[in-house]
Design a protein around this motif. Structure first.
Motif, PDB file in Angstrom:
ATOM      1  N   PHE A 159       0.827  -1.211   0.000  1.00  0.00           N
ATOM      2  CA  PHE A 159       0.000   0.000   0.000  1.00  0.00           C
ATOM      3  C   PHE A 159       0.862   1.262   0.000  1.00  0.00           C
ATOM      4  O   PHE A 159       0.529   2.268  -0.640  1.00  0.00           O
ATOM      5  N   PHE A 160       1.993   1.186   0.719  1.00  0.00           N
ATOM      6  CA  PHE A 160       2.887   2.346   0.788  1.00  0.00           C
ATOM      7  C   PHE A 160       4.002   2.280  -0.262  1.00  0.00           C
ATOM      8  O   PHE A 160       5.119   2.752  -0.042  1.00  0.00           O
ATOM      9  N   ILE A 185      10.539  -2.075   4.573  1.00  0.00           N
ATOM     10  CA  ILE A 185      10.537  -2.349   6.020  1.00  0.00           C
ATOM     11  C   ILE A 185       9.356  -3.253   6.386  1.00  0.00           C
ATOM     12  O   ILE A 185       9.519  -4.271   7.065  1.00  0.00           O
ATOM     13  N   PHE A 186       8.161  -2.894   5.906  1.00  0.00           N
ATOM     14  CA  PHE A 186       6.978  -3.697   6.211  1.00  0.00           C
ATOM     15  C   PHE A 186       7.027  -5.052   5.509  1.00  0.00           C
ATOM     16  O   PHE A 186       6.649  -6.075   6.085  1.00  0.00           O
ATOM     17  N   ILE A 187       7.480  -5.065   4.273  1.00  0.00           N
ATOM     18  CA  ILE A 187       7.527  -6.318   3.512  1.00  0.00           C
ATOM     19  C   ILE A 187       8.518  -7.298   4.152  1.00  0.00           C
ATOM     20  O   ILE A 187       8.222  -8.481   4.322  1.00  0.00           O
ATOM     21  N   GLY A 236       7.060  -8.713   7.251  1.00  0.00           N
ATOM     22  CA  GLY A 236       6.080  -9.751   6.938  1.00  0.00           C
ATOM     23  C   GLY A 236       6.740 -11.069   6.594  1.00  0.00           C
ATOM     24  O   GLY A 236       6.305 -12.137   7.037  1.00  0.00           O
ATOM     25  N   ILE A 237       7.813 -11.013   5.811  1.00  0.00           N
ATOM     26  CA  ILE A 237       8.540 -12.233   5.441  1.00  0.00           C
ATOM     27  C   ILE A 237       9.173 -12.871   6.673  1.00  0.00           C
ATOM     28  O   ILE A 237       9.202 -14.092   6.822  1.00  0.00           O
ATOM     29  N   LEU A 238       9.684 -12.049   7.581  1.00  0.00           N
ATOM     30  CA  LEU A 238      10.262 -12.565   8.824  1.00  0.00           C
ATOM     31  C   LEU A 238       9.204 -13.277   9.672  1.00  0.00           C
ATOM     32  O   LEU A 238       9.497 -14.271  10.344  1.00  0.00           O
ATOM     33  N   CYS A 239       7.976 -12.774   9.627  1.00  0.00           N
ATOM     34  CA  CYS A 239       6.876 -13.428  10.347  1.00  0.00           C
ATOM     35  C   CYS A 239       6.600 -14.807   9.758  1.00  0.00           C
ATOM     36  O   CYS A 239       6.342 -15.769  10.490  1.00  0.00           O
TER      37      CYS A 239
END
Length: 233
Positions: free
Chosen positions: A143-144, A149-151, A154-157
């Motif tokens: 979205f941003f 950073i967010f991606i 998410g992959i780390l999660c």
């Protein structure tokens, strides 16, 4: 330039992941079904086998109860409840006895404080949080404008889920080994039946291996997908 679907690496990663998961599911169901029609020579039900093995292991604080569904059998170390699915609880088949013994294997692990099981239990809250946050974080990143950073978060999660699945492998294989040992010691199954029971438990264990491979492919797919986007930018 148009690239046919079968040349697309994203397509193959998804296809292989689906194929592995499907094969593992079909394999465990067919193997369980094959020996679900073969009764053990003692005519002992899954529930009775669980009781015998618990008694032989000196475990008195575990409650056995039936649960609806098929192959929904589980052991909860927090409540000390061993739940056996309907096709296992009252059945005298080799499949039923093998699955019941496997779940008791987890109860024995809990009783002896088997380290990998303790570690897996400690990971549960982290993994639950990670699995719930993974896709939202990636979507926020998209979205941003492909915010890395967010991606990456998410992959780390997703990676946390993979770690949990890797820790699960020795727990499941060890529970099956304990099950086969107890079935032999107690005489619930003879040598020929033990061979059949081993096939059932091996097929079940392979579903966990398949889950690990699928998670690896999923993470690879995400890295491949967003890595390429990053390069393009």
């Amino acid at each position: 330039m148009f690239m046919p679907m079968f040349y697309d690496p994203y397509f193959w990663v998804i296809l292989i992941s689906i194929a592995i998961s499907s094969w593992a599911s079909i394999n465990v169901n067919s193997t369980f079904g094959r020996y679900a029609d073969v009764n053990n020579h003692n005519d002992i039900t899954g529930a009775e086998a669980a009781e015998m093995i618990l008694a032989n292991a000196g475990i008195q604080d575990v409650k056995i109860q039936p649960i609806s569904g098929q192959l929904t059998d589980n052991y909860n170390p927090q409540t000390k409840i061993l739940s056996l699915s309907e096709p296992v609880y009252n059945s005298t088949s080799i499949s039923a006895v093998g699955v019941a013994a496997h779940e008791v294997g987890h109860a024995i692990q809990d009783h002896t404080q088997y380290a990998p099981m303790t570690f897996r239990s400690a990971l549960v809250p982290v993994v639950n949080l990670g699995s719930n946050l993974a896709m939202p974080l990636i979507l926020i990143g998209l979205f941003f404008g492909l915010n890395q950073i967010f991606i990456k978060a998410g992959i780390l999660c997703f990676a946390a889920v993979l770690v949990f699945q890797l820790v699960t492998l020795p727990v499941e294989f060890n529970a099956s080994a304990r099950a086969l040992k107890q079935l032999k010691i107690t005489g619930i199954l003879d040598n020929q039946e033990l061979s059949s029971g081993r096939k059932v438990l091996t097929a079940a264990a392979l579903t966990y291996v398949a889950a690990v491979v699928s998670s690896l492919l999923q993470i690879f797919h995400l890295i491949l997908l967003f890595g390429n986007h990053n390069q393009d930018n």
